[in-house]
Design a protein around this motif. Structure first.
Motif, PDB file in Angstrom:
ATOM      1  N   THR A  58      18.714 -25.914  17.001  1.00 29.51           N
ATOM      2  CA  THR A  58      20.091 -25.452  17.155  1.00 29.51           C
ATOM      3  C   THR A  58      20.277 -24.721  18.485  1.00 29.51           C
ATOM      4  O   THR A  58      19.609 -23.712  18.729  1.00 29.51           O
ATOM      5  N   TRP A  70      22.748 -22.781  19.562  1.00 26.13           N
ATOM      6  CA  TRP A  70      23.230 -21.413  19.398  1.00 26.13           C
ATOM      7  C   TRP A  70      22.074 -20.540  18.925  1.00 26.13           C
ATOM      8  O   TRP A  70      21.247 -20.976  18.134  1.00 26.13           O
ATOM      9  N   PRO A  71      21.990 -19.288  19.404  1.00 23.52           N
ATOM     10  CA  PRO A  71      20.792 -18.481  19.135  1.00 23.52           C
ATOM     11  C   PRO A  71      20.705 -17.866  17.734  1.00 23.52           C
ATOM     12  O   PRO A  71      20.125 -16.802  17.554  1.00 23.52           O
ATOM     13  N   ARG A  72      21.272 -18.509  16.748  1.00 20.25           N
ATOM     14  CA  ARG A  72      21.070 -18.134  15.340  1.00 20.25           C
ATOM     15  C   ARG A  72      21.483 -19.322  14.489  1.00 20.25           C
ATOM     16  O   ARG A  72      22.168 -20.234  14.965  1.00 20.25           O
ATOM     17  N   ASP A 116      30.923 -18.763   8.895  1.00 17.10           N
ATOM     18  CA  ASP A 116      31.230 -19.699   9.979  1.00 17.10           C
ATOM     19  C   ASP A 116      31.972 -20.919   9.440  1.00 17.10           C
ATOM     20  O   ASP A 116      32.932 -21.405  10.050  1.00 17.10           O
ATOM     21  N   GLY A 169      26.577 -25.063  15.392  1.00 14.16           N
ATOM     22  CA  GLY A 169      25.921 -24.343  16.487  1.00 14.16           C
ATOM     23  C   GLY A 169      25.500 -25.236  17.645  1.00 14.16           C
ATOM     24  O   GLY A 169      24.629 -24.872  18.431  1.00 14.16           O
ATOM     25  N   GLY A 170      26.120 -26.417  17.746  1.00 16.39           N
ATOM     26  CA  GLY A 170      25.809 -27.323  18.838  1.00 16.39           C
ATOM     27  C   GLY A 170      24.707 -28.335  18.561  1.00 16.39           C
ATOM     28  O   GLY A 170      24.321 -29.098  19.459  1.00 16.39           O
ATOM     29  N   TRP A 171      24.197 -28.369  17.313  1.00 14.89           N
ATOM     30  CA  TRP A 171      23.090 -29.272  16.958  1.00 14.89           C
ATOM     31  C   TRP A 171      23.385 -30.715  17.380  1.00 14.89           C
ATOM     32  O   TRP A 171      22.580 -31.362  18.044  1.00 14.89           O
TER      33      TRP A 171
END
Length: 257
Positions: A217, A219-221, A227, A252-254
Motif C-alpha cells: 500500500t 499510503w503509509p498506513r 475511510d 490507499g493507492g494499492w
C-alpha cells in the motif's frame, strides 16, 4: 453543512466493521438510520451500534435481517418506510467469506457466500428501487444505492474464490442498476475497499498478510473503517448526483501502484 439531514438510510451488516462505521457516520450527518444485521453485538467489542447512535443524539432503529432472504429484506425496507416515511439511501454492505480456493470450496460454502454477498445485494437493490420508484424526487434524485464491493472484485482474491467472484458480481450489478434506472432518477454506486483493518477474525489479520499489505500500500498506513465510511457518505449525499455507476476505490493507492 449536515450532509444527510432528514435522509432515511438502511445499512445492512451494521453491527460491526464497515457497516457500523457507515451507520455511525450517517447518523452524525443527520440521517435516520435503519440498522440491519443478524447480530447486535459488534465483533470488535463495545456498545451496539444502535446504542452508540442514540447516546450521541442520533436517530435509529434496528431490525434482525438475513440479507439472503427476500422476506427479510422486504420487511426491512417496509419497516424503514413505515417508521420514517421514505427510503433515501440503501447501503448493501453485509458480506461473508470462506478463505477457500476453487478445489477447497465445498458446494454449501459457495452457495452461502453467493447467497449473502451477491443475492443479498440483488435483493437489496431490487427492494430499494421498488420503493424509490414510488417516491417524489428530492434535489433531482429519488434515491441512492451504495453497494460495498471490494478491491477483490477488480483483481483476484487470492485463496478465496467465492468471495472474489461475488464481489466482481457486485461491481457489475452496480453498473447495471445505475444505467437501467438513471432515467428514474435513482443513483447507484459502489465503494471498493482495499485492505481495511476491522475486528474481523481469521486470515484477515494474519501477520504475514498484514505485512504484505503494508508493503503493497503506497499510503503509509492501512485503511480504517472510517475511510470507507467517508466514501459511502459522499455517495449518499447531494454532493454526488451526476456520479452514478462508479466503483470508488478506497485502497490507499494499492491499485494505482
Amino acid at each position: 453543512m449536515v450532509l444527510l439531514e432528514n435522509k432515511v438510510a438502511v445499512v445492512t451488516g451494521a453491527s460491526s466493521g464497515l457497516g457500523r462505521a457507515i451507520a455511525l457516520a450517517y447518523a452524525r450527518e443527520g440521517a435516520r438510520v435503519v440498522l440491519a444485521d443478524l447480530r447486535e453485538e459488534p465483533v470488535e467489542g463495545g456498545l451496539p451500534t444502535l446504542e452508540l447512535i442514540r447516546q450521541s443524539g442520533g436517530t435509529a432503529i434496528s431490525r434482525p435481517t438475513d440479507v439472503s432472504q427476500w422476506a427479510d429484506i422486504d420487511e426491512l425496507v417496509t419497516a424503514a418506510v413505515e417508521t420514517y416515511g421514505r427510503l433515501d439511501v440503501m447501503v448493501n454492505n453485509a458480506a461473508t467469506y470462506t478463505s477457500t480456493n476453487l478445489v477447497e470450496t465445498a458446494e454449501d460454502q459457495w452457495q452461502r457466500v453467493i447467497a449473502v454477498n451477491l443475492t443479498g445485494v440483488f435483493f437489496g437493490c431490487k427492494r430499494a428501487v421498488r420503493q424509490m420508484l414510488k417516491q417524489e424526487a428530492v434535489n433531482e434524485v429519488r434515491g441512492r444505492i451504495v453497494n460495498i464491493s471490494s478491491q477483490h472484485g477488480m483483481v483476484a482474491s487470492p485463496g478465496d474464490l467465492p468471495y472474489g467472484v461475488s464481489k466482481g458480481g457486485v461491481v457489475q450489478m452496480t453498473r447495471q442498476v445505475a444505467v437501467d434506472h438513471a432515467k428514474d432518477l435513482i443513483v447507484c454506486n459502489a465503494v471498493a475497499p482495499g485492505k481495511i483493518i476491522t475486528g474481523k477474525p481469521g486470515i484477515a489479520n494474519d501477520p504475514q498478510a498484514l505485512d504484505y499489505s503494508v508493503r503493497r500500500t503506497p499510503w503509509p498506513r492501512l485503511g480504517r473503517p472510517e475511510d470507507v465510511a467517508g466514501a459511502a457518505l459522499f455517495l449518499a449525499s447531494d454532493l454526488a448526483t451526476y456520479v452514478t455507476g462508479i466503483n470508488l476505490l478506497v485502497d490507499g493507492g494499492w491499485m494505482a501502484g
